[in-house]
Design an enzyme around this catalytic site. Structure first.
Site, mmCIF file in Angstrom:
data_model
loop_
_atom_site.group_PDB
_atom_site.id
_atom_site.type_symbol
_atom_site.label_atom_id
_atom_site.label_comp_id
_atom_site.label_asym_id
_atom_site.label_seq_id
_atom_site.Cartn_x
_atom_site.Cartn_y
_atom_site.Cartn_z
ATOM 1 N N LYS A 13 0.838 -1.209 0.000
ATOM 2 C CA LYS A 13 0.000 0.000 0.000
ATOM 3 C C LYS A 13 0.873 1.260 0.000
ATOM 4 C CE LYS A 13 -2.057 -1.150 3.895
ATOM 5 N NZ LYS A 13 -1.362 -2.414 4.228
ATOM 6 N N ARG A 88 -10.104 0.075 8.866
ATOM 7 C CA ARG A 88 -9.630 -1.281 9.162
ATOM 8 C C ARG A 88 -10.682 -2.094 9.874
ATOM 9 N NH1 ARG A 88 -3.818 0.187 9.068
ATOM 10 N NH2 ARG A 88 -2.786 -1.793 9.240
ATOM 11 N N ARG A 127 11.755 -5.596 5.112
ATOM 12 C CA ARG A 127 11.451 -4.204 4.787
ATOM 13 C C ARG A 127 12.310 -3.204 5.580
ATOM 14 N NH1 ARG A 127 5.722 -1.919 5.432
ATOM 15 N NH2 ARG A 127 5.785 -3.019 7.416
ATOM 16 N N ARG A 154 11.131 -1.419 11.006
ATOM 17 C CA ARG A 154 9.985 -0.952 11.794
ATOM 18 C C ARG A 154 9.801 -1.874 12.992
ATOM 19 N NH1 ARG A 154 4.721 0.285 8.157
ATOM 20 N NH2 ARG A 154 3.697 -1.157 9.584
ATOM 21 N N ARG A 165 -0.411 -9.185 13.475
ATOM 22 C CA ARG A 165 -0.896 -8.187 12.504
ATOM 23 C C ARG A 165 -1.692 -8.869 11.406
ATOM 24 N NH1 ARG A 165 4.353 -5.449 10.568
ATOM 25 N NH2 ARG A 165 3.031 -4.258 9.161
HETATM 26 P P1 AP5 Z 1 4.802 -1.564 1.839
HETATM 27 O O1 AP5 Z 1 4.488 -0.739 0.665
HETATM 28 O O2 AP5 Z 1 5.530 -0.940 2.985
HETATM 29 O O3 AP5 Z 1 3.494 -2.321 2.348
HETATM 30 P P2 AP5 Z 1 2.242 -1.805 3.171
HETATM 31 O O4 AP5 Z 1 1.037 -2.459 2.577
HETATM 32 O O5 AP5 Z 1 2.250 -0.322 3.274
HETATM 33 O O6 AP5 Z 1 2.528 -2.501 4.570
HETATM 34 P P3 AP5 Z 1 2.399 -1.938 6.033
HETATM 35 O O7 AP5 Z 1 3.187 -2.878 6.904
HETATM 36 O O8 AP5 Z 1 2.720 -0.480 6.113
HETATM 37 O O9 AP5 Z 1 0.883 -2.144 6.307
HETATM 38 P P4 AP5 Z 1 0.150 -2.197 7.628
HETATM 39 O O10 AP5 Z 1 -1.242 -2.097 7.192
HETATM 40 O O11 AP5 Z 1 0.497 -3.359 8.495
HETATM 41 O O12 AP5 Z 1 0.785 -0.970 8.474
HETATM 42 P P5 AP5 Z 1 0.290 0.490 8.802
HETATM 43 O O13 AP5 Z 1 1.483 1.359 8.824
HETATM 44 O O14 AP5 Z 1 -0.865 0.872 7.971
HETATM 45 O O15 AP5 Z 1 5.645 -2.834 1.314
HETATM 46 C C1 AP5 Z 1 6.193 -3.783 2.222
HETATM 47 C C2 AP5 Z 1 7.617 -4.194 1.760
HETATM 48 O O16 AP5 Z 1 7.523 -4.910 0.554
HETATM 49 C C3 AP5 Z 1 8.577 -2.996 1.475
HETATM 50 O O17 AP5 Z 1 9.885 -3.358 1.826
HETATM 51 C C4 AP5 Z 1 8.436 -2.801 -0.040
HETATM 52 O O18 AP5 Z 1 9.609 -2.217 -0.590
HETATM 53 C C5 AP5 Z 1 8.246 -4.237 -0.503
HETATM 54 N N1 AP5 Z 1 7.419 -4.348 -1.714
HETATM 55 C C6 AP5 Z 1 6.315 -3.612 -2.041
HETATM 56 N N2 AP5 Z 1 5.811 -4.044 -3.215
HETATM 57 C C7 AP5 Z 1 6.595 -5.081 -3.602
HETATM 58 C C8 AP5 Z 1 6.572 -5.965 -4.739
HETATM 59 N N3 AP5 Z 1 5.639 -5.851 -5.683
HETATM 60 N N4 AP5 Z 1 7.508 -6.911 -4.820
HETATM 61 C C9 AP5 Z 1 8.474 -7.053 -3.854
HETATM 62 N N5 AP5 Z 1 8.555 -6.239 -2.769
HETATM 63 C C10 AP5 Z 1 7.625 -5.285 -2.644
HETATM 64 O O19 AP5 Z 1 -0.236 0.327 10.296
HETATM 65 C C11 AP5 Z 1 0.646 0.009 11.339
HETATM 66 C C12 AP5 Z 1 -0.123 -0.169 12.639
HETATM 67 O O20 AP5 Z 1 -0.768 1.071 12.987
HETATM 68 C C13 AP5 Z 1 -1.245 -1.193 12.621
HETATM 69 O O21 AP5 Z 1 -0.765 -2.499 12.836
HETATM 70 C C14 AP5 Z 1 -2.102 -0.684 13.800
HETATM 71 O O22 AP5 Z 1 -1.505 -1.003 15.025
HETATM 72 C C15 AP5 Z 1 -2.022 0.820 13.634
HETATM 73 N N6 AP5 Z 1 -3.100 1.368 12.762
HETATM 74 C C16 AP5 Z 1 -2.929 2.018 11.561
HETATM 75 N N7 AP5 Z 1 -4.121 2.360 11.042
HETATM 76 C C17 AP5 Z 1 -5.052 1.927 11.929
HETATM 77 C C18 AP5 Z 1 -6.472 1.945 11.940
HETATM 78 N N8 AP5 Z 1 -7.161 2.495 10.919
HETATM 79 N N9 AP5 Z 1 -7.118 1.372 12.985
HETATM 80 C C19 AP5 Z 1 -6.444 0.830 14.023
HETATM 81 N N10 AP5 Z 1 -5.097 0.759 14.082
HETATM 82 C C20 AP5 Z 1 -4.414 1.308 13.045
HETATM 83 MG MG MG Z 2 2.422 1.048 4.856
#
Ligand code: AP5
Ligand code: MG
Length: 215
Positions: A13, A88, A127, A154, A165
């Protein structure tokens, strides 16, 4: 152009949101990045959120709904936005519907990045992120392309947080997809290819929206 990026942890994402932000010049609103900024600044919210993120759990709906409400009413959101990481849960999705109605906005597309669990685990374990601007990079990247900062792992990518997660995503966030499927807004993207392949699919999915808006 109002877009919503949906997918499991590690589905890409953030990576695709960066591409869309550069392409369309609209803000990338990522609730995870906003929470990590609060943690880094040591605010009361950050202190509350830190152990929740580290354990791979979700921050409460009330807090997250208030956060997105404040963010979507900022002036830079008027031309459009790319939301990543929200909603979410079903209560978050319902609150977002109400907010969008009040703002007289609607989502043009929900982009669902579909990736196998095995690949998610592989990506998350390797990552790297920029502690300054939060851009994400694959393993082996030396420094942030945007600001040159040294990259770090991270906290919630450590092995003990990754499994919870993915479990909470399956339990609470998968039902959110049906909420948008009902409105016929979802474009399902095969998220298993290279980053460039996926960017092409994402842009193809939003092209009809661009054509409608410029017609
Ligand atoms: P990346 O692009 O970083 O993936 P992502 O989908 O953004 O993954 P996240 O870990 O950020 O998602 P998340 O939903 O767990 O975390 P968030 O920060 O939202 O890609 C991942 C890796 O793969 C990178 O190294 C990239 O380079 C690589 N990659 C990408 N595409 C690729 C490809 N095609 N091929 C190979 N490699 C590739 O949330 C974190 C925490 O915040 C949550 O766990 C929760 O505790 C809290 N939180 C956030 N929002 C809420 C909410 N709305 N409600 C409650 N808690 C919340
Ligand atoms: Mg992300």
């Amino acid at each position: 152009m109002n877009l919503l990026l949906y997918g499991a942890p590690g589905s890409g994402k953030g990576t695709q949101a960066n591409m869309l932000r550069s392409h369309f010049g609209i803000p990338h609103i990522a609730t995870g990045d906003m929470l990590r900024a609060e943690i880094a600044a040591g605010t009361p919210l950050g202190q509350k959120a830190q152990p929740i993120l580290a354990a791979g759990k979700y921050v409460s709906d009330d807090i997250m709904i208030a956060m997105i409400r404040n963010r979507l009413t900022q002036p830079d959101s008027t031309l459009g936005f790319i939301i990543d990481g929200f909603p979410r849960t079903i209560p978050q999705a319902e609150a977002l519907d109400t907010l969008m109605g009040r703002l007289r906005r609607h989502f043009d597309r929900v982009l669902y990045l579909k990736v196998d669990t095995e690949e998610l685990l592989r990506r998350l374990s390797g990552r790297l992120v920029c502690p300054q601007c939060q851009r994400t990079y694959p393993p082996g990247t030396a420094a942030c392309e945007a600001d040159g900062s040294a990259l770090v792992q991270r906290e919630d990518d450590k092995a003990e947080a990754v499994k919870p997660r993915i479990e909470i995503y399956l339990q609470k966030t998968i039902p959110v997809l049906d909420h948008y499927r009902g409105e016929n807004l979802v474009s399902e993207i095969d998220g298993m290819g290279t980053i460039d392949d996926i960017s092409r699919q994402v842009l193809a999915a939003v092209t009809p929206v661009v054509k409608t808006k410029t017609a």
